[in-house]
Structure formats: structure tokens, C-alpha cells
Scaffold this motif. Structure first.
Motif, PDB file in Angstrom:
ATOM      1  N   ALA A 147     -28.566  13.935 -10.368  1.00  0.00           N
ATOM      2  CA  ALA A 147     -27.942  15.167 -10.852  1.00  0.00           C
ATOM      3  C   ALA A 147     -28.925  16.330 -10.786  1.00  0.00           C
ATOM      4  O   ALA A 147     -28.574  17.443 -10.384  1.00  0.00           O
ATOM      5  CB  ALA A 147     -27.440  14.973 -12.286  1.00  0.00           C
ATOM      6  N   ALA A 150     -29.334  17.332  -7.260  1.00  0.00           N
ATOM      7  CA  ALA A 150     -28.139  18.070  -6.826  1.00  0.00           C
ATOM      8  C   ALA A 150     -28.238  19.534  -7.242  1.00  0.00           C
ATOM      9  O   ALA A 150     -27.932  20.445  -6.473  1.00  0.00           O
ATOM     10  CB  ALA A 150     -26.876  17.436  -7.410  1.00  0.00           C
ATOM     11  N   TYR A 161     -20.637  23.323  -6.609  1.00  0.00           N
ATOM     12  CA  TYR A 161     -20.292  21.913  -6.750  1.00  0.00           C
ATOM     13  C   TYR A 161     -19.129  21.550  -5.821  1.00  0.00           C
ATOM     14  O   TYR A 161     -19.143  20.487  -5.182  1.00  0.00           O
ATOM     15  CB  TYR A 161     -19.924  21.580  -8.211  1.00  0.00           C
ATOM     16  CG  TYR A 161     -19.352  20.200  -8.342  1.00  0.00           C
ATOM     17  CD1 TYR A 161     -20.184  19.090  -8.367  1.00  0.00           C
ATOM     18  CD2 TYR A 161     -17.973  19.997  -8.380  1.00  0.00           C
ATOM     19  CE1 TYR A 161     -19.665  17.816  -8.436  1.00  0.00           C
ATOM     20  CE2 TYR A 161     -17.442  18.731  -8.446  1.00  0.00           C
ATOM     21  CZ  TYR A 161     -18.288  17.640  -8.474  1.00  0.00           C
ATOM     22  OH  TYR A 161     -17.764  16.378  -8.521  1.00  0.00           O
ATOM     23  N   TYR A 192     -11.956  15.967  -8.383  1.00  0.00           N
ATOM     24  CA  TYR A 192     -13.055  15.887  -9.360  1.00  0.00           C
ATOM     25  C   TYR A 192     -12.645  16.395 -10.738  1.00  0.00           C
ATOM     26  O   TYR A 192     -13.229  16.016 -11.749  1.00  0.00           O
ATOM     27  CB  TYR A 192     -14.267  16.671  -8.853  1.00  0.00           C
ATOM     28  CG  TYR A 192     -14.030  18.155  -8.696  1.00  0.00           C
ATOM     29  CD1 TYR A 192     -14.165  19.020  -9.768  1.00  0.00           C
ATOM     30  CD2 TYR A 192     -13.652  18.680  -7.459  1.00  0.00           C
ATOM     31  CE1 TYR A 192     -13.926  20.375  -9.627  1.00  0.00           C
ATOM     32  CE2 TYR A 192     -13.408  20.031  -7.298  1.00  0.00           C
ATOM     33  CZ  TYR A 192     -13.543  20.876  -8.388  1.00  0.00           C
ATOM     34  OH  TYR A 192     -13.306  22.207  -8.241  1.00  0.00           O
ATOM     35  N   LEU A 202     -22.736  16.028 -11.738  1.00  0.00           N
ATOM     36  CA  LEU A 202     -22.142  14.888 -11.030  1.00  0.00           C
ATOM     37  C   LEU A 202     -21.096  14.179 -11.881  1.00  0.00           C
ATOM     38  O   LEU A 202     -21.287  13.964 -13.084  1.00  0.00           O
ATOM     39  CB  LEU A 202     -23.219  13.891 -10.602  1.00  0.00           C
ATOM     40  CG  LEU A 202     -24.306  14.442  -9.666  1.00  0.00           C
ATOM     41  CD1 LEU A 202     -25.254  13.325  -9.251  1.00  0.00           C
ATOM     42  CD2 LEU A 202     -23.685  15.095  -8.435  1.00  0.00           C
ATOM     43  N   ASP A 206     -18.667  11.143  -7.819  1.00  0.00           N
ATOM     44  CA  ASP A 206     -19.861  11.402  -7.012  1.00  0.00           C
ATOM     45  C   ASP A 206     -20.766  10.178  -6.932  1.00  0.00           C
ATOM     46  O   ASP A 206     -21.781  10.221  -6.227  1.00  0.00           O
ATOM     47  CB  ASP A 206     -20.669  12.562  -7.618  1.00  0.00           C
ATOM     48  CG  ASP A 206     -19.983  13.890  -7.442  1.00  0.00           C
ATOM     49  OD1 ASP A 206     -19.773  14.297  -6.295  1.00  0.00           O
ATOM     50  OD2 ASP A 206     -19.650  14.523  -8.463  1.00  0.00           O
ATOM     51  N   TYR A 281     -25.240   8.592  -4.402  1.00  0.00           N
ATOM     52  CA  TYR A 281     -24.724   9.774  -5.106  1.00  0.00           C
ATOM     53  C   TYR A 281     -24.541  10.889  -4.074  1.00  0.00           C
ATOM     54  O   TYR A 281     -25.315  10.982  -3.118  1.00  0.00           O
ATOM     55  CB  TYR A 281     -25.698  10.237  -6.200  1.00  0.00           C
ATOM     56  CG  TYR A 281     -25.894   9.209  -7.284  1.00  0.00           C
ATOM     57  CD1 TYR A 281     -24.979   9.070  -8.334  1.00  0.00           C
ATOM     58  CD2 TYR A 281     -26.980   8.346  -7.248  1.00  0.00           C
ATOM     59  CE1 TYR A 281     -25.152   8.113  -9.318  1.00  0.00           C
ATOM     60  CE2 TYR A 281     -27.161   7.376  -8.231  1.00  0.00           C
ATOM     61  CZ  TYR A 281     -26.243   7.272  -9.263  1.00  0.00           C
ATOM     62  OH  TYR A 281     -26.408   6.319 -10.225  1.00  0.00           O
ATOM     63  N   THR A 282     -23.533  11.733  -4.289  1.00  0.00           N
ATOM     64  CA  THR A 282     -23.201  12.779  -3.321  1.00  0.00           C
ATOM     65  C   THR A 282     -24.419  13.537  -2.771  1.00  0.00           C
ATOM     66  O   THR A 282     -24.544  13.669  -1.549  1.00  0.00           O
ATOM     67  CB  THR A 282     -22.191  13.766  -3.945  1.00  0.00           C
ATOM     68  OG1 THR A 282     -20.996  13.048  -4.247  1.00  0.00           O
ATOM     69  CG2 THR A 282     -21.881  14.919  -3.008  1.00  0.00           C
TER      70      THR A 282
END
Lengths: 376, 143
Positions: A147, A150, A161, A192, A202, A206, A281-282
Motif C-alpha cells: 500500500a 502504491a 487509484y 472496487y 488497496l 487489489d 498486489y496491484t
């Protein structure tokens, strides 16, 4: 004399919460499917990749227990563990055993029971992939590190996002076509909104889903009738945490392991037409694509094609990735390699090109790459 | 009993203070302390103890809290840049989430990490809290 190394056969069990199957039943199912698709194999070596059987199944020496359950005898037996990257570390081990001549035929099975306990306990075990004396003891989980990366990524490159959420949408779309994927349903660009936050920004969508699985490969020095050759392998490492690095948004070990594998295969990255990457994770999907050198830094969310799931001319995570195919920890690298193997054999478009797999533990803390091509 | 008394005792110097490495060759500071420099690989590094004052660089609010930490949910996990010139991940306490902002001054405090049932160990370690009354980006005294 260094011998050539081939993947002759493979199999995968549907990733799911297999409450009715332990690790032995899952490994047996993968082995049966491999033999039913290829014919019987006679391995002299069994390599099991599994990340956390001690914590999840109260089992040490898991490779010996599986060998016994499969009634395979007179074997060299190993378990390979390198966190989330255990699967690809096991492929490098099998490669080394076969190329050196120590083994002629290696059965590699990745197997993991993840969904045995409540989510908080699974999250605690997963937190052990980093340095337990530092992050683990304080509750600084892999999700929170992802996170933070990100947020740094969004801040530096000017993304929202919503821009990043393209990746889960694409992975779910791909997973619908993958028979062994865990999350075979489509997402909308605003799905989401109904997804709980795990570590802001996140959300659950994600992150990879918790699921159990087993996947098998037979790797040998004989090409047989149809085979994929392992043309190059590479591995490198970095700090366990990302924030002490000079640039937390560049996974140096990912680049080094991929470059080493390309060099060994004697090709440039433009020859790789299909790659499976580690997108737990994304944000890691984008950071990995950029670290691999497949796209300029900061460009991955803009350049990934939602139509063809590709960056330029390279297909990426046709399987649905860790995000939607699933990520049964130590088994994942075997699933990834099986998916590329199967596509190289089955897709005419890929018959003359190279496929690749990228795997890592944590945020590029330890990295592995494999490059392969169809030879028969 | 889940926690090992020897392990926690052995870790006391790392749990109750922030020990980092300073490279005498290239000048880099980094955490956790290591035997060699993570930038230039020199073996000529020394362990130092941070004064525990720094700046919040980035943070996230973690809701999927691992087992044994759930009394603390949600947890704020931050990146703190210590004044000695290195960054680490730390747990941020004593702040309303809505009051957190990047660039705020924080200081190290000793806090409870986890409790091992009714008869096991209580483990303490370093967390960070905003410096009370400190101006944005600049801070001095303890609150």
C-alpha cells in the motif's frame, strides 16, 4: 558436460479453498493429472516447492511424506522453500540437477494449503516472508508495504487509484478463460467501490485471493515427442524491505534475474512474446513490468493493453496472474511455468517464440526468472 | 506460550532503541543495522543509536491486521525518515487518522507490541507518535 533441460509434461489443480483435501491429496491429484495427460513417468528425483507447511499443516519434511503418499521409491527427495518464490526456486533447482547430470528425470510439485485457518492467522503466516525481527514482529504486513509503495507510485507518476485498478479488471477478464483459476468472474471498472479496504488505498480486489493448490511438472534431459526447453534461468536478491533501497519503485533483483536469464538464453527481451509475472498486489504488477525493462518507468498503467493483455508485443499474465488465477504461495511458480509451457505447445502464434516466468518473494526481495521455448 | 523469552531478551537492544548502521566509507546510513554497507558493500560500518526524531514520509491505514495485533486495528503503518538520514517502516500511534499528514514531525516512543496470553511475555518495542505542538516539517521538544 552441461545437459539440455526440457519440460516434458505438466498439470494444474483448480485453485480453491479445498476444505476436503490436504496437501497429500492435492499433490496426488496434480501427479495423476500429469500422468493422465502424458503417460507414466519414472522420476529419479522429487522436488517439492511449498512455503509454509510447518505453519499450515504441521508438517516438516513434506517432500518425503508426499513421495511416500505417491508410492514413489528410490528417489532423491528435496523440498525447496524461498517464500512466495519457492516454485521458481524449485525450477532452478530441478534445472541444476538435470543439467549437471545428477538427475535424469525430476518430478516437481508445487503444493500449498493456505485456507486452513482464519484470515488473520493466514495474514500472520504470510507476514513471515519478510524479516520477522523487523516487520513481522511489529505487524507491518506485506499488504501495508504494498500500500505504501502504491502511494509513492501514484504520487511520483501522477496516477489516481482508479488508474491503477485497471490491472485487477484485466486479470479477472483473463482468468475467466483459465480452467484452474480461482476467481473466474469479471470485474467492472468501478467494482472496487464495493470492495473492503485492506490497507488504504488497496482493497481486497487489489490483493491475491487465499486459496489452496497443486501443480506439477516433469523436467528431464530427454526432449521426447513434444517438449519445451528451458533456455535460460536467473536469480538475484535485494534487501528484504523496499524502503531502505535507493529507489523503492525499482525492483533491482527482478531486473538482474531477468537479464541473467536472457543472457543465458542468448536473446534480447524483444524475443519474449509471453510472460507470467508476480502480481500479488496491484502496484507490484506495474513495478515489475517496469523493472523487467518491458516498459518505461511510470508508463505501465498507460501502456498495458486491456484488449490483448499485452505490453507492446509481449502478452502478460494471460492466466489471470496471482490476482485472479490465484497465489497458493509455494505452488505459484509451478502454475506460472505450467501455463507458459502449455501455451508454447498449444498456441500456434507462440510456436517460434520465447516464453518467460518472473517470480519474487516480497517486493523483489529475492527474484527468479525462467525463459523457455518450444523445441518439438 | 507462543513467545520465546530468549528471543525477546536477545532482541532487547533492537526493540527498545533504533539501532542503525553508518558506513564510514560512503557515509550512507541504513536500517536495520547490517554488517556491510547496502550501498557500497564496504565492511567498514558502525552501529549507531538514533535519537528517535524524524519526519513522516508516507503512511497507510492497515485494516487486515495480522493475528495477535488485532487489538490495535486499524493500525497506521508509516515510513519515517529519521534525522540521522535513513528511512524505516514504523507503527504510528497517538494520532487521529484524519490528523495525519505527510511531512509531520514524529518521535519514537516505547509501546506494547503484543501480549502472550495471561501468563506469557508482554513484548515492548519502538513505535512513533506525532511530536506534540511541533510545526509542520520542523520539530524540537517532546510533548
Amino acid at each position: 558436460m552441461i545437459r539440455n533441460v526440457f519440460i516434458n509434461a505438466g498439470s494444474a489443480v483448480e485453485i480453491d479453498r479445498h476444505f476436503d483435501k490436504g496437501f497429500k491429496a492435492l499433490a496426488l491429484e496434480a501427479f495423476r493429472r500429469l500422468e493422465s495427460s502424458y503417460g507414466s513417468v519414472e522420476p529419479d528425483t522429487l522436488v517439492i516447492s511449498s512455503m509454509a507447511p510447518e505453519s499450515m499443516s504441521e508438517q516438516i519434511g513434506i517432500a518425503g511424506v508426499i513421495a511416500d503418499h505417491l508410492a514413489l521409491r528410490r528417489l532423491k527427495v528435496f523440498r525447496v522453500e524461498m517464500g512466495e518464490a519457492s516454485g521458481l526456486a524449485a525450477i532452478l533447482t530441478a534445472y541444476s540437477l538435470v543439467s549437471s547430470g545428477l538427475s535424469k528425470g525430476v518430478l516437481v510439485i508445487g503444493v500449498e494449503k493456505v485456507s486452513e485457518y482464519p484470515v488473520s492467522l493466514i495474514a500472520k503466516v504470510y507476514s513471515m516472508i519478510g524479516d520477522s525481527d523487523y516487520t513481522g514482529l511489529y505487524g507491518i504486513s506485506p499488504a501495508s508495504e504494498a500500500a505504501i509503495l502504491a502511494k509513492i507510485y501514484m504520487d511520483r507518476y501522477g496516477y489516481s487509484y482508479e488508474d491503477l485498478f485497471k490491472w485487477p479488471v484485466l486479470m479477472h477478464k483473463n482468468a475467466v478463460k483459465n480452467p484452474h483459476a480461482q476467481l473466474r468472474f469479471m470485474l467492472k471498472s468501478d467494482s472496487y467501490k464495493d470492495s473492503p479496504i485492506i490497507s488504504e488505498p488497496l482493497r481486497l480486489l487489489d490483493a491475491y485471493p487465499f486459496g489452496d493448490g497443486a501443480s506439477a511438472l516433469y523436467i528431464s534431459s530427454m526432449p521426447g515427442d513434444t517438449a519445451v526447453e528451458i533456455s535460460g534461468v536467473g536469480s538475484s536478491n535485494d534487501s528484504c524491505d523496499a524502503i531502505s533501497r535507493e529507489d523503492p519503485l525499482f525492483f533491482r533483483s527482478v531486473r538482474e534475474s531477468f537479464d541473467d536469464a536472457l543472457r543465458m538464453a542468448g536473446i534480447g527481451r524483444d524475443r519474449v512474446k509471453y510472460i507470467e509475472i508476480h502480481d500479488s498486489y496491484t502496484p507490484y504488477a506495474y513495478i515489475v513490468l517496469e523493472s523487467l525493462g518491458l516498459v518505461e518507468r511510470g508508463d505501465a498503467p498507460r501502456k498495458i493493453s486491456m484488449e490483448s493483455s499485452s505490453i507492446d508485443t509481449t502478452y502478460v499474465n494471460i492466466s489471470g496472474g496471482l490476482k485472479a488465477r490465484g497465489h497458493p504461495w509455494g505452488a505459484t511458480g509451478i502454475y506460472q511455468t505450467y501455463e507458459v509451457f502449455r501455451s508454447l505447445l498449444g498456441e500456434a502464434e507462440l510456436s517460434d517464440s520465447y516464453g518467460a516466468v518472473q517470480s519474487m518473494n516480497g517486493p523483489g526481495s529475492q527474484s527468479y526468472s525462467v525463459i523457455m521455448r518450444r523445441v518439438r | 506460550m507462543k513467545d520465546s523469552a530468549p528471543r525477546i531478551w536477545r532482541m532487547r537492544n533492537n526493540l527498545y532503541r533504533i539501532r542503525y548502521s553508518k558506513c564510514k566509507a560512503c557515509g550512507a546510513s541504513f536500517y536495520p543495522a547490517r554488517a556491510s554497507c547496502i550501498r557500497c558493500s564496504s565492511r567498514d560500518v558502525e552501529v549507531r543509536v538514533s535519537l528517535g526524531l524524524g519526519t513522516l514520509v508516507e503512511y497507510t491505514v492497515l485494516y487486515q491486521v495480522p493475528a495477535r495485533m488485532q487489538d490495535n486495528a486499524p493500525m497506521v503503518i508509516g515510513v519515517v525518515r529519521l534525522d540521522e538520514g535513513f528511512e524505516l517502516y514504523g507503527v504510528i500511534v497517538d494520532a487521529d487518522i484524519k490528523d495525519l499528514r505527510k511531512g509531520m514531525r514524529v518521535e519514537a516512543v516505547l509501546r506494547r507490541l503484543r501480549v502472550d496470553g495471561s501468563s506469557g511475555l508482554i513484548t515492548y518495542g519502538i513505535k512513533f507518535r506525532p511530536v506534540i505542538g511541533a510545526a509542520h516539517g520542523e520539530g524540537s521538544g517532546r510533548g
